[in-house]
Write a protein that holds these residues in place. Structure first.
Motif, PDB file in Angstrom:
ATOM      1  N   GLY A   1      38.128  10.929  64.673  1.00 17.46           N
ATOM      2  CA  GLY A   1      37.673   9.630  63.907  1.00 17.46           C
ATOM      3  C   GLY A   1      36.971   9.553  62.383  1.00 17.46           C
ATOM      4  O   GLY A   1      36.517  11.763  62.702  1.00 17.46           O
ATOM      5  N   VAL A   2      36.469   9.332  61.962  1.00 17.38           N
ATOM      6  CA  VAL A   2      36.498   9.033  60.363  1.00 17.38           C
ATOM      7  C   VAL A   2      34.920   8.120  60.568  1.00 17.38           C
ATOM      8  O   VAL A   2      34.860   7.140  61.501  1.00 17.38           O
ATOM      9  CB  VAL A   2      36.389   8.529  59.778  1.00 17.38           C
ATOM     10  N   ILE A   3      33.380   7.966  60.222  1.00 18.52           N
ATOM     11  CA  ILE A   3      32.554   7.514  60.950  1.00 18.52           C
ATOM     12  C   ILE A   3      32.073   7.182  59.095  1.00 18.52           C
ATOM     13  O   ILE A   3      31.861   8.483  58.933  1.00 18.52           O
ATOM     14  CB  ILE A   3      31.381   7.919  61.317  1.00 18.52           C
ATOM     15  N   PRO A   4      32.117   6.390  58.727  1.00 21.50           N
ATOM     16  CA  PRO A   4      31.736   6.110  57.673  1.00 21.50           C
ATOM     17  C   PRO A   4      30.535   5.695  56.407  1.00 21.50           C
ATOM     18  O   PRO A   4      29.706   5.126  57.711  1.00 21.50           O
ATOM     19  CB  PRO A   4      32.879   4.709  57.056  1.00 21.50           C
ATOM     20  N   GLY A   5      30.354   5.571  55.654  1.00 20.28           N
ATOM     21  CA  GLY A   5      29.285   5.186  55.552  1.00 20.28           C
ATOM     22  C   GLY A   5      28.126   5.831  55.261  1.00 20.28           C
ATOM     23  O   GLY A   5      26.758   4.938  54.959  1.00 20.28           O
ATOM     24  N   LEU A   6      27.883   6.978  55.330  1.00 22.28           N
ATOM     25  CA  LEU A   6      26.172   7.239  55.426  1.00 22.28           C
ATOM     26  C   LEU A   6      25.951   7.655  54.611  1.00 22.28           C
ATOM     27  O   LEU A   6      26.751   7.622  53.247  1.00 22.28           O
ATOM     28  CB  LEU A   6      25.733   9.335  56.162  1.00 22.28           C
TER      29      LEU A   6
ATOM     30  N   ASP B   1      30.905   9.953  54.075  1.00 24.56           N
ATOM     31  CA  ASP B   1      31.766   9.298  55.568  1.00 24.56           C
ATOM     32  C   ASP B   1      32.243  10.803  55.846  1.00 24.56           C
ATOM     33  O   ASP B   1      32.310  12.295  55.310  1.00 24.56           O
ATOM     34  CB  ASP B   1      33.670   9.357  54.697  1.00 24.56           C
ATOM     35  N   VAL B   2      31.885  11.151  57.154  1.00 30.01           N
ATOM     36  CA  VAL B   2      31.792  11.827  57.952  1.00 30.01           C
ATOM     37  C   VAL B   2      33.573  12.006  59.197  1.00 30.01           C
ATOM     38  O   VAL B   2      33.556  10.652  59.649  1.00 30.01           O
ATOM     39  CB  VAL B   2      31.176  11.684  59.104  1.00 30.01           C
TER      40      VAL B   2
END
Length: 164
Positions: free
Chosen positions: A140-145, A130-131
């Protein structure tokens, strides 16, 4: 007057530039030796790769930092089973009994890999990251890398011989 860039757009760009380490699979028994049917196999990832990775982008008017954090490792064991581990796993050491199961990341094979390509199962792991980002007064969060690795793992069946 020129408008400031949208921090969320800058964050997505920073995420594309993140260089995440490839997982390095470790097992016990060591992957160079055959695992045994009905004996617990310990799996873990090299701890040097299981750490946050950050990158900052500075563009006129805004600075955004993105930090990728490893969250889980999903293992496909090659025999149809999957295991999900919340961390990197515990390396095996002699302080554990030889027949002990891993406290957090392991698998017990119930059949040998004989007859599989190269007489080995293909074990693969997918690490999900998760970023979290912040900058320009936003976050914010950018999930799923994801990062992945795989390797062959031989599993043998030991036969007992009783001599009277």
């Amino acid at each position: 007057m020129k408008a400031k860039p949208d921090p969320a757009v800058v964050a997505r760009q920073v995420v594309r530039e993140l260089v995440l380490p490839d997982p390095v699979i470790r097992t016990s028994p060591d992957e160079r030796h055959a695992q045994l049917v009905r004996v617990p196999t310990w799996m873990w990832l090299d701890r040097a790769m299981w750490r946050p990775v950050s990158k900052t982008a500075k563009v006129p008017g805004v600075s955004v930092t993105a930090t990728a954090i490893p969250r889980a490792a999903s293992w496909r064991m090659g025999d149809g089973a999957t295991e999900v581990c919340e961390g990197s796993g515990t390396p095996y050491s002699s302080k554990f009994a030889a027949d002990a199961s891993s406290p957090d990341c392991g698998h017990t094979y119930m059949r040998s890999s004989a007859g599989q390509p190269d007489d080995a199962y293909t074990v693969s792991v997918t690490v999900t990251w998760d970023v979290e980002w912040h900058g320009g007064g936003q976050q914010g969060v950018i999930p799923g890398l994801q990062t992945q690795a795989q390797m062959p793992l031989r599993v043998a069946e030991a036969q007992a011989l009783v001599v009277a």
